[in-house]
Structure formats: C-alpha cells, structure tokens
Scaffold this active site. Structure first.
Site: not given
Length: 278
Positions: A12-13, A16-19, A162
């Site tokens: 999931t996600g 972009s980025g880590i995903g 968060y």
C-alpha cells in the site's frame, strides 16, 4: 531466481517513497506485486521503475483508489487474487501526517486532523488485515507494517496526532503477531526516522522548506548521528528482510528502528524547528 520468486505481495502507498522502493525491490527479486495509490501518474512512475529494474508487466497489478474506502480495500484483495491466485505478503505502508491549516500544532490542532490521520494510519490497516487474514493464513504469509519513530517513547510535538496513530500501529503489530503466529503468519514492523521522501511535502512544506529541514537535522548530530537523512531504498531493504521467511523466521512482533541513530541521542524533539527555519 530471486528470494521472492513465486511470492505475491500487496504494497500500500506504493506511488512514491518507501512504498515505491519496496515494490521495485520485491519485483526485482521475483515477486508479483500489487501497487496502489490515488494518483495514476505516480503509480505509473512506480511501474516504470519496476520495468527499469527488470520487472515484467505480467507480474504487476495496479489498483487506483483511496485506501480509506472499503471499496478500494476490497478491490485490492479481489484483483490480486484474480490476477495472481494468492496473497503471501502484505506491506502496510500507506500513511501520512496532515498539517492544521491554522498552523496549530500538538494537541491544539483540530480534532478533524486527528480523525483523518487515525483513519489512514491505523483504521485502514486494521480493516485490510482483517480482509487479508484468511488468505495470509492459507499461504502462511508475512505482514510488515510501516510505523515511525514518532510513535515514541520520545514525543514529537509537531506530530502529536501522527505519533499517537503510529503508537497504536506498534501495539497492533504486537497483538497481531501473537494472534497469527499459531497459523504460521508472521507480523513485524519497521520504524523509520527522517527519510528523504515526499512525507514532509505532503504535510504541507514547500520544497525549499523541506530541503532546509533535512539539511538542518542532518547537520546537527544530536538529531541524526549518521549526519544525513535516510533513503527510501534503505527502508525497503529492511522491509524485504522482514518479509523474507528464510532471513528472518525467528523475528516475530518486533518494530525495528531504522533512523541513523536519532532515537539514541533524543536531540531532535528539543529543537525548535520554527526558529531554525525562520
């Protein structure tokens, strides 16, 4: 033959980025991957990166949608099973922090901000795990959650809500680990520090402010002893390690910190970032 050959992963996600880095790495090492996000353009960039690293279109499943919505969660599972026949690995990476438009921080931020973050960072994970559970039990699979050092024990007042959500995710990880290990399903999580992704941009910082923030913390070794921010690829490597039964079979219910030493020195929460960026 890669270490994830014949494995099916939902990330999931992954727009972009880590995903994205995780999807690229797992695909590069043989996995069939379902990538998901809300932006078709960004998801296509992820697909392009997978192709650049040797991945095949036959091994990529795309689901566009909002993970907060049950319909998107259902489509993730349905389309993955339809395309690949099983689910071996669930990477719960999607998450974000949202800024209060009024500029308030900590517990003074609007309660609606808290509700939005709780829904994405924790509730959506609970829902998706519940729906994937029978399929992961059938495959004796792996769950890796992406948490954050904001979960504590040190507080980060800029990210109070968060941090609460991620602390809940850590407890969910521990509880699920005990609940599912009798079925030979492992659950673990990773807790990144400051990583060079679009996280700060999504919070509402402009590119120049993001750059100044990363440079500020990187040059203060009481904030990041390693002297730099982390790379998405480094987090992806840890996620892959935890998703690989051969490498990490005896690791169960742990949240592994990967932060360049930030939580060793505890300096970051004591810095007034608003003054540093003034």
């Amino acid at each position: 033959m890669g270490r994830f050959s014949d494995k099916v992963a939902i990330i999931t996600g992954s727009s972009s980025g880590i995903g994205r880095s995780t999807a690229v790495l797992l695909a590069q090492e043989g996995a069939k991957v379902t990538v998901t996000g809300r932006s078709s353009e960004k998801i296509q960039e992820t697909v392009n990166e997978i192709h650049k690293n040797g991945g095949s279109s036959d091994n990529i499943n795309i689901v566009l949608g909002d993970l907060n919505e049950s319909e998107c969660q259902d489509e993730l599972i349905k389309s993955t099973l339809s395309r690949f026949g099983k689910i071996d690995i669930l990477i719960n990476n999607a998450g974000a922090a949202f800024a209060d438009p009024s500029g308030k921080i900590g517990s003074e931020a609007a309660i609606g901000i808290f509700d939005d973050m709780m829904k994405l960072n924790l509730r959506s994970v609970v829902e998706l795990v519940k729906k994937c559970r029978p399929h992961l039990i059938a495959s004796k699979g792996e769950i890796v959650n992406v948490s954050s050092i904001a979960a504590g024990p040190q507080p980060y007042i800029y990210y109070t809500y968060y941090g609460i959500c991620k602390a809940g995710l850590d407890q969910l990880t521990r509880s699920l680990a005990l609940e599912l290990i009798p079925f030979d399903v492992r659950v673990n999580s990773v807790s990144p520090g400051l990583i060079s992704t679009n996280f700060l941009g999504a919070v509402g910082m402009g590119d120049d402010v993001v750059k100044k923030t990363e440079e500020y913390y990187s040059t203060h070794r009481d904030c990041i002893p390693a002297g730099r921010t982390g790379k998405p690829e480094e987090i992806a490597s840890l996620i892959a390690f935890l998703a690989d039964r051969k490498s990490s079979a005896y690791i169960i219910g742990q949240s592994i910190v990967i932060d360049g030493g930030t939580t060793l020195v505890l300096g970051m929460p004591s810095h007034d970032l608003s003054k540093a960026l003034a």
